[in-house]
Enzyme design. Structure first.
Site, PDB file in Angstrom:
ATOM      1  N   THR A 145       0.877  -1.178   0.000  1.00 25.48           N
ATOM      2  CA  THR A 145       0.000   0.000   0.000  1.00 25.48           C
ATOM      3  C   THR A 145       0.906   1.217   0.000  1.00 25.48           C
ATOM      4  OG1 THR A 145      -1.697  -1.149   1.292  1.00 25.48           O
ATOM      5  CG2 THR A 145      -1.769   1.244   1.341  1.00 25.48           C
ATOM      6  N   ARG A 173     -12.777  -8.183  -4.023  1.00 23.33           N
ATOM      7  CA  ARG A 173     -12.344  -7.981  -2.630  1.00 23.33           C
ATOM      8  C   ARG A 173     -11.929  -6.514  -2.425  1.00 23.33           C
ATOM      9  NH1 ARG A 173      -7.521  -5.921  -0.077  1.00 23.33           N
ATOM     10  NH2 ARG A 173      -7.344  -6.866   1.979  1.00 23.33           N
ATOM     11  N   GLY A 196      -0.995  -2.723   5.341  1.00 31.54           N
ATOM     12  CA  GLY A 196      -1.018  -4.027   6.014  1.00 31.54           C
ATOM     13  C   GLY A 196      -2.155  -4.887   5.515  1.00 31.54           C
ATOM     14  N   THR A 197      -2.438  -5.943   6.249  1.00 36.17           N
ATOM     15  CA  THR A 197      -3.516  -6.846   5.836  1.00 36.17           C
ATOM     16  C   THR A 197      -4.864  -6.199   6.168  1.00 36.17           C
ATOM     17  OG1 THR A 197      -3.219  -8.014   7.943  1.00 36.17           O
ATOM     18  CG2 THR A 197      -2.177  -8.966   6.015  1.00 36.17           C
ATOM     19  N   GLY A 198      -5.564  -5.827   5.113  1.00 30.80           N
ATOM     20  CA  GLY A 198      -6.747  -5.003   5.263  1.00 30.80           C
ATOM     21  C   GLY A 198      -7.828  -5.607   6.135  1.00 30.80           C
TER      22      GLY A 198
HETATM   23  N1  GLY Z   1      -3.988  -2.640   3.158  1.00 33.36           N
HETATM   24  C1  GLY Z   1      -4.218  -2.967   1.828  1.00 33.36           C
HETATM   25  C2  GLY Z   1      -5.232  -3.989   1.620  1.00 33.36           C
HETATM   26  O1  GLY Z   1      -5.405  -4.861   2.475  1.00 33.36           O
HETATM   27  O2  GLY Z   1      -5.869  -3.995   0.600  1.00 33.36           O
END
Ligand code: GLY
Length: 275
Positions: A145, A173, A196-198
């Site tokens: 990101t 998604r 990070g992990t959204g």
């Molecule tokens: N932080 C980016 C995403 O998870 O799409």
């Protein structure tokens, strides 16, 4: 990964930070500067956003972006948009030209075309593997990101975030990056952008959780620590950049590293990936 050479990306980030600082010193608004900075990162193909994005499981690139002005609380976002060069500028267009905060999918693209935003002419040959990701680690890299936060000379704060999303994501998604609240937030006190992990960032509250903790009296560092700890507890990894109304910059992560740069009127440009 520690030990790998990210100097090309760090140099690019340092140059962008310096350019952003010059624009701020010239009186440009924080909102304009964060849009400019993120658009540059989208266009250059060095990051997992814009040109550096990877396809979803259906084989095409869908992009998310959002932008927010702290003083006015105006915000704009696009989600799962296809075929635009600069999703962050389309998000700014949503802020400027519509009564809405977010447009998604076909509607977002139709808006981008109507407003004359630059389109990707040849998607099959446009997207590239980012410089900062080594070919052999593409499967280790779960997400990427880009984001920017700024405080301008008028006291205004702004934040912007853009992403190609998680690698191997399902068609349709949508992560945290286009969400005003989890991925991007700006008010009178703080401007915040998450990476990070959204899924984990959304479930922790992300940026707005930090803002609420600060409004309730926590220090920015404590608020960041608590939200990153919650993301980790949920099984995710993340990083965050924060600018404050009193001119402080905070950057923290619980992942292996986070490519980042910072500069202020009282401190020189600083760019790094680890530490
Ligand atoms: N932080 C980016 C995403 O998870 O799409």
């Amino acid at each position: 990964m520690a030990g790998r050479d990210y100097s090309v990306v760090e140099k690019h980030l340092a140059e962008l930070a310096a350019e952003g600082e010059a624009r701020l010193q010239a009186g440009t608004s924080a909102l304009d500067v964060v849009e400019f900075t993120v658009a540059e990162m989208e266009s250059c193909g060095m990051y997992v956003a814009g040109k550096g994005s990877a396809p979803n499981t259906a084989g095409y690139v869908e992009l998310d972006a959002s932008i927010m002005d702290g003083a006015s609380r105006e915000a704009g976002a696009v989600a799962a948009i296809v075929g635009v060069v600069n999703p962050i500028s389309v998000a700014r267009g949503v802020l400027r030209a519509t009564p809405h905060v977010m447009l998604a999918g076909q509607g977002a693209l139709a808006f981008a075309k109507l407003e004359g935003f630059e389109l990707v002419e040849d998607p099959d040959n446009y997207y590239v593997l980012p410089v900062g990701i080594y070919e052999h680690e593409i499967h280790e890299q779960k997400h990427g990101t880009v984001g920017a936060v700024a405080l301008d000379t008028h006291g205004g704060l702004a934040a912007a975030t853009s992403t190609g999303g998680t690698l191997g994501k399902l068609e349709g998604r949508i992560g945290d990056s286009p969400l005003i609240g989890p991925g991007t937030w700006a008010d009178d006190d703080v401007a915040i952008s998450f990476t990070g992990t959204g899924e984990h960032i959304i479930r922790s509250g992300g940026a707005i959780s930090i803002a609420h903790k600060v409004a309730a009296g926590a220090t920015v560092a404590t608020a960041i620590d608590e939200v990153l700890a919650e993301i980790e507890r949920l099984g995710g990894d993340a990083g965050v950049i924060v600018a404050t109304a009193d001119g402080r910059i905070e950057m923290a992560y619980n992942s292996d590293g986070m490519k980042r740069a910072a500069v202020s009127s009282s401190s020189p440009v600083y760019a790094t990936t680890f530490d």
